[in-house]
Scaffold this motif. Structure first.
Motif, PDB file in Angstrom:
ATOM      1  N   PHE A  78      30.268  44.190  38.816  1.00 26.87           N
ATOM      2  CA  PHE A  78      31.687  43.955  38.547  1.00 26.87           C
ATOM      3  C   PHE A  78      32.062  44.418  37.144  1.00 26.87           C
ATOM      4  O   PHE A  78      33.123  45.033  36.946  1.00 26.87           O
ATOM      5  CB  PHE A  78      32.015  42.470  38.728  1.00 26.87           C
ATOM      6  CG  PHE A  78      32.300  42.076  40.147  1.00 26.87           C
ATOM      7  CD1 PHE A  78      33.588  42.186  40.658  1.00 26.87           C
ATOM      8  CD2 PHE A  78      31.291  41.592  40.973  1.00 26.87           C
ATOM      9  CE1 PHE A  78      33.855  41.827  41.970  1.00 26.87           C
ATOM     10  CE2 PHE A  78      31.556  41.232  42.286  1.00 26.87           C
ATOM     11  CZ  PHE A  78      32.845  41.347  42.794  1.00 26.87           C
ATOM     12  N   ALA A  79      31.206  44.136  36.181  1.00 24.84           N
ATOM     13  CA  ALA A  79      31.493  44.523  34.799  1.00 24.84           C
ATOM     14  C   ALA A  79      31.577  46.044  34.671  1.00 24.84           C
ATOM     15  O   ALA A  79      32.455  46.571  33.969  1.00 24.84           O
ATOM     16  CB  ALA A  79      30.422  43.962  33.862  1.00 24.84           C
TER      17      ALA A  79
ATOM     18  N   VAL B 245      32.304  48.302  37.052  1.00 20.85           N
ATOM     19  CA  VAL B 245      33.503  48.834  37.709  1.00 20.85           C
ATOM     20  C   VAL B 245      34.740  48.566  36.856  1.00 20.85           C
ATOM     21  O   VAL B 245      35.607  49.440  36.705  1.00 20.85           O
ATOM     22  CB  VAL B 245      33.665  48.228  39.116  1.00 20.85           C
ATOM     23  CG1 VAL B 245      34.974  48.681  39.751  1.00 20.85           C
ATOM     24  CG2 VAL B 245      32.491  48.649  40.011  1.00 20.85           C
ATOM     25  N   ARG B 246      34.815  47.390  36.264  1.00 23.84           N
ATOM     26  CA  ARG B 246      35.968  47.104  35.402  1.00 23.84           C
ATOM     27  C   ARG B 246      35.954  47.981  34.151  1.00 23.84           C
ATOM     28  O   ARG B 246      37.008  48.438  33.692  1.00 23.84           O
ATOM     29  CB  ARG B 246      35.988  45.624  35.028  1.00 23.84           C
ATOM     30  CG  ARG B 246      36.332  44.715  36.212  1.00 23.84           C
ATOM     31  CD  ARG B 246      36.608  43.277  35.806  1.00 23.84           C
ATOM     32  NE  ARG B 246      37.070  42.519  36.972  1.00 23.84           N
ATOM     33  CZ  ARG B 246      36.365  41.575  37.583  1.00 23.84           C
ATOM     34  NH1 ARG B 246      35.154  41.233  37.121  1.00 23.84           N
ATOM     35  NH2 ARG B 246      36.853  40.944  38.637  1.00 23.84           N
TER      36      ARG B 246
ATOM     37  N   ALA C 109      37.224  51.362  35.199  1.00 25.08           N
ATOM     38  CA  ALA C 109      38.337  51.257  36.140  1.00 25.08           C
ATOM     39  C   ALA C 109      39.301  52.428  36.033  1.00 25.08           C
ATOM     40  O   ALA C 109      39.754  52.975  37.052  1.00 25.08           O
ATOM     41  CB  ALA C 109      39.077  49.936  35.918  1.00 25.08           C
TER      42      ALA C 109
ATOM     43  N   ASP D 197      42.001  49.168  40.068  1.00 28.97           N
ATOM     44  CA  ASP D 197      42.678  48.068  39.396  1.00 28.97           C
ATOM     45  C   ASP D 197      41.643  46.978  39.145  1.00 28.97           C
ATOM     46  O   ASP D 197      41.073  46.424  40.089  1.00 28.97           O
ATOM     47  CB  ASP D 197      43.805  47.535  40.296  1.00 28.97           C
ATOM     48  CG  ASP D 197      44.614  46.423  39.654  1.00 28.97           C
ATOM     49  OD1 ASP D 197      44.087  45.727  38.763  1.00 28.97           O
ATOM     50  OD2 ASP D 197      45.773  46.234  40.057  1.00 28.97           O
ATOM     51  N   PRO D 198      41.367  46.633  37.897  1.00 23.70           N
ATOM     52  CA  PRO D 198      40.310  45.653  37.602  1.00 23.70           C
ATOM     53  C   PRO D 198      40.558  44.272  38.181  1.00 23.70           C
ATOM     54  O   PRO D 198      39.631  43.463  38.270  1.00 23.70           O
ATOM     55  CB  PRO D 198      40.271  45.614  36.067  1.00 23.70           C
ATOM     56  CG  PRO D 198      41.571  46.192  35.623  1.00 23.70           C
ATOM     57  CD  PRO D 198      41.984  47.174  36.672  1.00 23.70           C
ATOM     58  N   ASP D 199      41.802  43.995  38.588  1.00 18.52           N
ATOM     59  CA  ASP D 199      42.113  42.699  39.190  1.00 18.52           C
ATOM     60  C   ASP D 199      42.059  42.737  40.711  1.00 18.52           C
ATOM     61  O   ASP D 199      42.367  41.729  41.365  1.00 18.52           O
ATOM     62  CB  ASP D 199      43.508  42.233  38.748  1.00 18.52           C
ATOM     63  CG  ASP D 199      43.575  41.951  37.254  1.00 18.52           C
ATOM     64  OD1 ASP D 199      42.578  41.454  36.698  1.00 18.52           O
ATOM     65  OD2 ASP D 199      44.622  42.249  36.648  1.00 18.52           O
ATOM     66  N   ARG D 200      41.656  43.880  41.290  1.00 18.32           N
ATOM     67  CA  ARG D 200      41.670  44.022  42.747  1.00 18.32           C
ATOM     68  C   ARG D 200      40.298  44.456  43.266  1.00 18.32           C
ATOM     69  O   ARG D 200      40.177  45.285  44.144  1.00 18.32           O
ATOM     70  CB  ARG D 200      42.746  45.026  43.176  1.00 18.32           C
ATOM     71  CG  ARG D 200      44.138  44.660  42.708  1.00 18.32           C
ATOM     72  CD  ARG D 200      45.136  45.734  43.080  1.00 18.32           C
ATOM     73  NE  ARG D 200      45.531  45.658  44.472  1.00 18.32           N
ATOM     74  CZ  ARG D 200      45.985  46.687  45.186  1.00 18.32           C
ATOM     75  NH1 ARG D 200      46.039  47.896  44.645  1.00 18.32           N
ATOM     76  NH2 ARG D 200      46.337  46.513  46.442  1.00 18.32           N
ATOM     77  N   ILE D 201      39.258  43.861  42.698  1.00 19.38           N
ATOM     78  CA  ILE D 201      37.889  44.190  43.092  1.00 19.38           C
ATOM     79  C   ILE D 201      37.320  43.023  43.885  1.00 19.38           C
ATOM     80  O   ILE D 201      37.205  41.904  43.375  1.00 19.38           O
ATOM     81  CB  ILE D 201      36.989  44.464  41.867  1.00 19.38           C
ATOM     82  CG1 ILE D 201      37.624  45.513  40.959  1.00 19.38           C
ATOM     83  CG2 ILE D 201      35.604  44.915  42.325  1.00 19.38           C
ATOM     84  CD1 ILE D 201      36.928  45.656  39.623  1.00 19.38           C
TER      85      ILE D 201
ATOM     86  N   ASP E  87      31.913  35.418  35.281  1.00 21.59           N
ATOM     87  CA  ASP E  87      32.932  36.429  34.998  1.00 21.59           C
ATOM     88  C   ASP E  87      33.112  37.450  36.111  1.00 21.59           C
ATOM     89  O   ASP E  87      33.937  38.362  35.985  1.00 21.59           O
ATOM     90  CB  ASP E  87      32.612  37.150  33.689  1.00 21.59           C
ATOM     91  CG  ASP E  87      31.193  37.731  33.669  1.00 21.59           C
ATOM     92  OD1 ASP E  87      30.434  37.499  34.638  1.00 21.59           O
ATOM     93  OD2 ASP E  87      30.841  38.400  32.682  1.00 21.59           O
TER      94      ASP E  87
END
Length: 312
Positions: free
Chosen positions: A178-179, A181-182, A185, A191-195, A216
């Motif tokens: 996750f880190a 990909v953000r 991004a 979109d870092p809020d749409r993972i 996180d």
């Protein structure tokens, strides 16, 4: 994020013995495990979680069920499957294959899923997470698995049932995914809020553990495909959850639907597909059962939540 709960008990002796088949179709043909050279993995990015502590056996691959599997993964990687920028929606999915934390079904529950998502405009990232060590020799590995299924040998119950402890390396790998990909991004049109995160069997266990204990990671949505459905303590801000299971799944088809009930009781969004037939490990295999439709249903669910269109 939550206290230990009954979901964690599936990481104990009995369920782990069953879980060693995660990611494999129980009644599939061509079940012989044949060692193969590691396939090309273009674009795979090594995550920063380091080598598996104490690992003595290095990564190897084999073919089975018309697919390819990795085992003894000691260094985690993330492989991007990016959509055409012209149709990218900004949504993304971390894909976690299954394999009982002993193997990973890389085709059926990884790359093939990621390609299908990218075709929908959703960026997908296949997580090859670190695994529990198994014998280097393929025959010895096969014998160990056979003993597990026969009940002749079962692992000792872990000292704790807390997934944050028992799955610590795998959760760390998911958090790193996750880190990463953000962090990238913008370059990946995400979109870092749409993972979100989508997991299969053991990968579904990891998906739920990441949502509940991943700090996180904060998945925007969750997909649990033929994972255990033991109830959990649902956070007040739990993300939307999609669940698919076959009623004739020999591992989890008769275990109740507590996870779904828990999400509903908490008044969090959940969609549940219980297919009459499909067994365990159907993934992207083309079968005559309606379970083959799980991906189309998942895609429609993503669309219902707005993830198949650019935000706003």
């Amino acid at each position: 994020m939550t206290t230990p709960h009954r979901f964690a008990r599936l990481l104990g002796a009995g369920a782990l013995a069953l879980a060693y088949a995660f990611g494999t179709p129980v009644h599939a043909q061509d079940d012989k495990m044949t060692p193969i050279a590691a396939p090309a993995q273009p674009g795979a990015i090594v995550l920063d979680t380091g080598p598996l502590p104490g690992a003595q056996v290095q990564e190897s691959w084999h073919s089975q069920y018309g697919s390819v599997f990795a085992r003894n993964v000691t260094v985690a990687t993330l492989t991007p499957f990016l959509p055409d920028p012209a149709k990218a929606t900004g949504a993304a999915v971390i894909v976690a294959p299954g394999g009982g934390f002993r193997t990973l079904s890389m085709n059926n529950e990884g790359w093939d899923v990621a390609k299908a998502l990218a075709d929908k405009g959703v960026a997908a990232f296949v997580l090859k997470y670190r695994l529990v060590q198994t014998p280097r020799d393929m025959d010895a590995f096969g014998q160990e698995m056979a003993k597990m299924f026969s009940g002749a040998a079962r692992p000792n119950r872990p000292p704790t049932d807390n997934p944050a402890v028992t799955l610590a390396p795998q959760i760390a790998d998911a958090r790193a995914a996750f880190a990463l990909v953000r962090a990238r991004a913008a370059a990946w049109h995400v979109d870092p809020d749409r993972i979100g995160m989508l997991g299969f069997s053991a990968g579904a266990m990891l998906t739920m553990a990441t949502a509940l204990h991943g700090q996180d990671a904060r998945p925007a949505f969750l997909g649990d495909i033929y994972g255990p459905l033991t109830p959990v303590k649902v956070p007040a801000d739990a993300p939307p959850l999609f669940v698919a299971l076959a009623a004739d799944d020999p591992l989890f088809g008769n275990g109740g639907y507590g996870l779904v009930d828990a999400w509903r009781t908490a008044k969090r969004p959940v969609e549940f597909h219980l297919f009459e037939q499909g067994g365990h490990g159907f993934g992207m295999y083309p079968k005559t059962t309606t379970s083959t439709g799980w991906f189309d249903a998942f895609a429609r669910w993503l669309g219902m939540h707005g993830y198949l269109k650019p935000k706003g």
